[in-house]
Motif scaffolding. Structure first.
Motif, PDB file in Angstrom:
ATOM      1  N   ASN A 220       0.673  -1.329   0.248  1.00 15.64           N
ATOM      2  CA  ASN A 220       0.127   0.080   0.009  1.00 15.64           C
ATOM      3  C   ASN A 220       0.779   1.351   0.200  1.00 15.64           C
ATOM      4  O   ASN A 220       0.482   2.246  -0.948  1.00 15.64           O
ATOM      5  N   VAL A 221       1.952   1.158   0.770  1.00 19.17           N
ATOM      6  CA  VAL A 221       2.906   2.401   0.617  1.00 19.17           C
ATOM      7  C   VAL A 221       3.507   2.730  -0.695  1.00 19.17           C
ATOM      8  O   VAL A 221       3.506   3.807  -1.200  1.00 19.17           O
ATOM      9  N   LEU A 222       3.866   1.456  -1.196  1.00 22.17           N
ATOM     10  CA  LEU A 222       4.433   1.641  -2.328  1.00 22.17           C
ATOM     11  C   LEU A 222       3.492   2.163  -3.445  1.00 22.17           C
ATOM     12  O   LEU A 222       3.928   3.047  -4.535  1.00 22.17           O
ATOM     13  N   ARG A 223       2.455   1.746  -3.397  1.00 19.63           N
ATOM     14  CA  ARG A 223       1.147   2.243  -4.636  1.00 19.63           C
ATOM     15  C   ARG A 223       1.193   3.711  -4.227  1.00 19.63           C
ATOM     16  O   ARG A 223       1.230   4.499  -5.200  1.00 19.63           O
ATOM     17  N   SER A 224       1.087   4.151  -2.899  1.00 18.80           N
ATOM     18  CA  SER A 224       0.467   5.390  -2.565  1.00 18.80           C
ATOM     19  C   SER A 224       1.905   6.312  -2.871  1.00 18.80           C
ATOM     20  O   SER A 224       1.463   7.739  -3.398  1.00 18.80           O
ATOM     21  N   LEU A 225       3.064   5.897  -3.040  1.00 20.29           N
ATOM     22  CA  LEU A 225       4.000   6.804  -3.170  1.00 20.29           C
ATOM     23  C   LEU A 225       4.351   6.902  -4.667  1.00 20.29           C
ATOM     24  O   LEU A 225       4.983   7.854  -5.336  1.00 20.29           O
ATOM     25  N   GLY A 226       3.620   5.959  -5.514  1.00 23.05           N
ATOM     26  CA  GLY A 226       3.923   6.260  -7.086  1.00 23.05           C
ATOM     27  C   GLY A 226       4.605   5.017  -7.738  1.00 23.05           C
ATOM     28  O   GLY A 226       5.138   5.388  -8.809  1.00 23.05           O
ATOM     29  N   ALA A 227       4.625   3.743  -7.120  1.00 22.99           N
ATOM     30  CA  ALA A 227       5.294   2.763  -7.921  1.00 22.99           C
ATOM     31  C   ALA A 227       4.484   2.445  -9.193  1.00 22.99           C
ATOM     32  O   ALA A 227       3.448   2.771  -9.443  1.00 22.99           O
ATOM     33  N   HIS A 228       5.286   1.823 -10.067  1.00 26.29           N
ATOM     34  CA  HIS A 228       4.819   1.747 -11.500  1.00 26.29           C
ATOM     35  C   HIS A 228       4.339   0.449 -11.838  1.00 26.29           C
ATOM     36  O   HIS A 228       3.295  -0.005 -12.350  1.00 26.29           O
ATOM     37  N   ALA A 229       4.958  -0.732 -11.164  1.00 25.27           N
ATOM     38  CA  ALA A 229       4.565  -2.161 -11.365  1.00 25.27           C
ATOM     39  C   ALA A 229       4.755  -2.959  -9.971  1.00 25.27           C
ATOM     40  O   ALA A 229       5.660  -2.371  -9.337  1.00 25.27           O
ATOM     41  N   MET A 230       4.045  -3.930 -10.039  1.00 25.80           N
ATOM     42  CA  MET A 230       4.455  -4.718  -8.899  1.00 25.80           C
ATOM     43  C   MET A 230       4.035  -6.172  -8.940  1.00 25.80           C
ATOM     44  O   MET A 230       2.991  -6.392  -9.727  1.00 25.80           O
TER      45      MET A 230
END
Length: 325
Positions: A203-213
């Motif tokens: 969730n943190v990575l998504r909220s910071l603006g990650a592109h792919a996971m």
């Protein structure tokens, strides 16, 4: 007591308690033809399913009944984490031999309840049937993510930095240590038997603006290749950038192989691999439990490992495959 003695409905009654951990999302749980739950406005719904078959995914030699349920819950929750979402509800289906031990099956449910309780995931229904084959347990999970923010494998962009959460290869070492009856390696054994899904970091990575996971269930080599091919990019990872748990290094020395073998092809760590734009590298690297290990580059889709000597080794899309020899 055998399952044929307990019967389907008595068994369901025996496991139906303590299954709802977030009443705000449930209208009707276990006990009717369907469960009814609330979907939040402004959120996309996420659905995934995983199945575990005795003799393929688990055995009594390495996995206690409680851990079977725990690992099944983790596998499903990890899929939601990989999209940057929050897990909400699960339904479970069990196919059990009639001469199977009902207490063992109840302990599997207790393991599932344990990991669901940690992440406030409600168990809202399912099915129990007879089988003449091995014990089979299947879980379907429903999660949610704010609209248009979910992370796909296809989102990686040239120039991105590649990272993982925590350490990997631990579960594969744990499995080998358990099969060898090796003393010690308590961390790796625990990771194999009770892996922890990375919902918070997802969730943190998504909220910071990650592109792919992607979640690391089949090994880093397989997961990186999935991202590379879905995104139409090449990925380079740096041999010198990876940090391994000391037990993985110790076991690799004992077996006279590289710890990278466990990380690339072991699987079942249920950590996350992701790509992020350069402009958030400082924020992401400041998070606890993050390793930045490579870059997304232009070129034919695929993955390579840049060695300490500067050589490039192709990383094939190997990992656990149900239908390979």
């Amino acid at each position: 007591m055998q399952m044929r003695e307990m019967g389907e409905f008595n068994f369901i009654k025996s496991v139906a308690d303590d299954t709802i951990y977030d009443m705000s999302t449930v209208i009707c749980g276990i006990g009717d033809d369907c469960a009814v739950y609330k979907a939040k406005k402004g959120y996309h719904q996420l659905v995934s399913t995983d199945m575990m078959v005795e003799g393929i995914h688990f055995s009594s030699k390495t996995t206690a009944p409680f851990d079977i349920g725990y690992r099944l819950g983790t596998a499903n929750i990890s899929d939601i984490a990989a999209m940057g979402g929050v897990p909400r509800q699960v339904v479970i289906a069990v196919a059990a031999p009639p001469d199977g031990n009902s207490q063992r099956l109840q302990e599997i449910y207790e393991g599932l309840k344990s990991i669901c309780k940690i992440h406030h995931v409600n168990i809202i229904g399912g099915d129990t049937v007879r089988t003449d084959g091995p014990l089979t347990v299947s879980l379907t999970i429903i999660g949610e993510v704010p609209e248009e923010t979910e992370l796909y494998r296809s989102g990686a962009q040239v120039g991105d930095v590649v990272g993982i959460t925590n350490t990997i290869g631990d579960s594969a070492v744990g499995l080998e240590a358990l099969l060898d009856n090796a003393r010690g390696y308590l961390h790796c054994k625990r990771v194999h038997q009770r892996p922890e899904p990375q919902v918070y970091l997802g969730n943190v990575l998504r909220s910071l603006g990650a592109h792919a996971m992607n979640d690391i269930s089949d090994g880093l080599g397989s997961e990186l290749n999935e991202i590379a091919h879905a995104s139409g990019v090449a990925i380079e990872i740096d041999e010198t950038a990876m940090r391994f748990h000391p037990e993985v290094i110790q076991w690799a020395k004992k077996k006279e192989i590289s710890p990278w073998s466990f990380a690339l092809y072991g699987g079942e760590d249920f950590q996350l691999v992701f790509t992020i734009p350069e402009n958030i590298v400082n924020e992401v690297s400041a998070l606890e439990g993050i390793q930045l290990i490579g870059h997304v580059v232009s070129g034919a889709p695929g993955v390579c490992l840049r060695t300490a000597q500067g050589e490039k080794k192709i990383i094939p899309a190997q990992g656990y495959n149900h239908f390979s020899k």
